[in-house]
Write a protein that holds these residues in place. Sequence first.
Motif, PDB file in Angstrom:
ATOM      1  N   PHE A 163      46.128  45.696  49.167  1.00  0.00           N
ATOM      2  CA  PHE A 163      45.575  45.528  47.823  1.00  0.00           C
ATOM      3  C   PHE A 163      46.568  45.982  46.763  1.00  0.00           C
ATOM      4  O   PHE A 163      46.701  45.369  45.710  1.00  0.00           O
ATOM      5  N   ARG A 164      47.315  47.059  47.048  1.00  0.00           N
ATOM      6  CA  ARG A 164      48.261  47.605  46.067  1.00  0.00           C
ATOM      7  C   ARG A 164      49.535  46.775  45.965  1.00  0.00           C
ATOM      8  O   ARG A 164      50.140  46.724  44.893  1.00  0.00           O
ATOM      9  N   ARG A 223      49.850  44.935  36.876  1.00  0.00           N
ATOM     10  CA  ARG A 223      51.153  45.303  37.460  1.00  0.00           C
ATOM     11  C   ARG A 223      52.028  44.079  37.692  1.00  0.00           C
ATOM     12  O   ARG A 223      53.262  44.155  37.584  1.00  0.00           O
ATOM     13  N   GLU A 275      45.193  45.378  39.025  1.00  0.00           N
ATOM     14  CA  GLU A 275      46.118  44.749  39.960  1.00  0.00           C
ATOM     15  C   GLU A 275      46.917  43.630  39.299  1.00  0.00           C
ATOM     16  O   GLU A 275      48.114  43.470  39.555  1.00  0.00           O
ATOM     17  N   ASN A 276      46.279  42.852  38.439  1.00  0.00           N
ATOM     18  CA  ASN A 276      47.003  41.784  37.760  1.00  0.00           C
ATOM     19  C   ASN A 276      47.909  42.317  36.669  1.00  0.00           C
ATOM     20  O   ASN A 276      48.925  41.693  36.339  1.00  0.00           O
TER      21      ASN A 276
END
Length: 321
Positions: free
Chosen positions: A164-165, A229, A226-227
């Motif tokens: 996920f990361r 980054r 998340e988007n």
Amino acid sequence: MASSKRVVVAAGAANAAIAALKFVGYILTGSPAMLSETYHSISDTGNQVFLLIGLRSSSREADRTHPFGYGKAQFFYSFLVSVLLFGIAGWESFSHGYHAITGGHAEALEGAVHLLGASFPAVYVNYAVLVGAFCFEGYALTTAYGGMRSDMIENDWSGFAETFRKTSNVTTLTAFTEDTVSVSGIVIAFVGVSLSDATGNPLWDGLAALVIGVLLMGFALALAWENRRLLIGESMPEEQEDELRATVAGWDGVVGVRDFRTVYFGPNRVLVAADVAFAHDLDTAAVDEHITAMEDAIIERNENVRKVYIEPETSASTGGH
């Protein structure tokens, strides 16, 4: 691309149908949880629409104004999903559940439906819709799980938290998280409706709506982060970048790597740039041959690398990543 679009269109149509059925359940019973699930399915439908737009936009060829293509369009539209759809739907669900609990607006699930000469409690419509939605979303979750597992195995990541990361495949990431939240929301709604039906206490139904709202807002925040980054330009995972850097540093004729950088410019699309110091006894033709060979080796070593730019340096001093 055509196959992906067909999957997205089919999923969007199914989510729209489920949203309509959930809304029918809400109209018949006044269930706050069913209204929250209606918001949820509307968000899922909107997600498929934005995902389709992102897939179409990202497939455009590079041009003068976008020399590395439009791959980041998927990051942008996925970000819109988190803010405009799941954030708003989550807040509406939370607010409806909160007011149903604190304002006494929730009512016991009553009423009957007459169909083909038969009569049955309206709440059965909720059960039927939720069970059907669970089957569909469960199948979708299984498919998305397989996609996440493939990314995890391919990159040798330790688990879903690391995947996920680090993943740049926002289509798979969004689908997996969305389907997980969808299945969870359906289970919560079913429990809330069942408890209210069994006890005659509407508090459980309102509480389920509130929890679904929190779930949606939590998903919106996680997806937006998340988007973020990827939108601002994230590098490859450190271990993968170190492997590529080692390939350059160990190349014959290389005496130092002054600088080495990577950045995602789309899902699974990486640009590599490096300043490399070569031995002084190499002439220009030899340096050019080394650079061409290194660029090919980097692309071969990691299939996500699409562009490589190596700048020869006259100094052997080296720098960090």
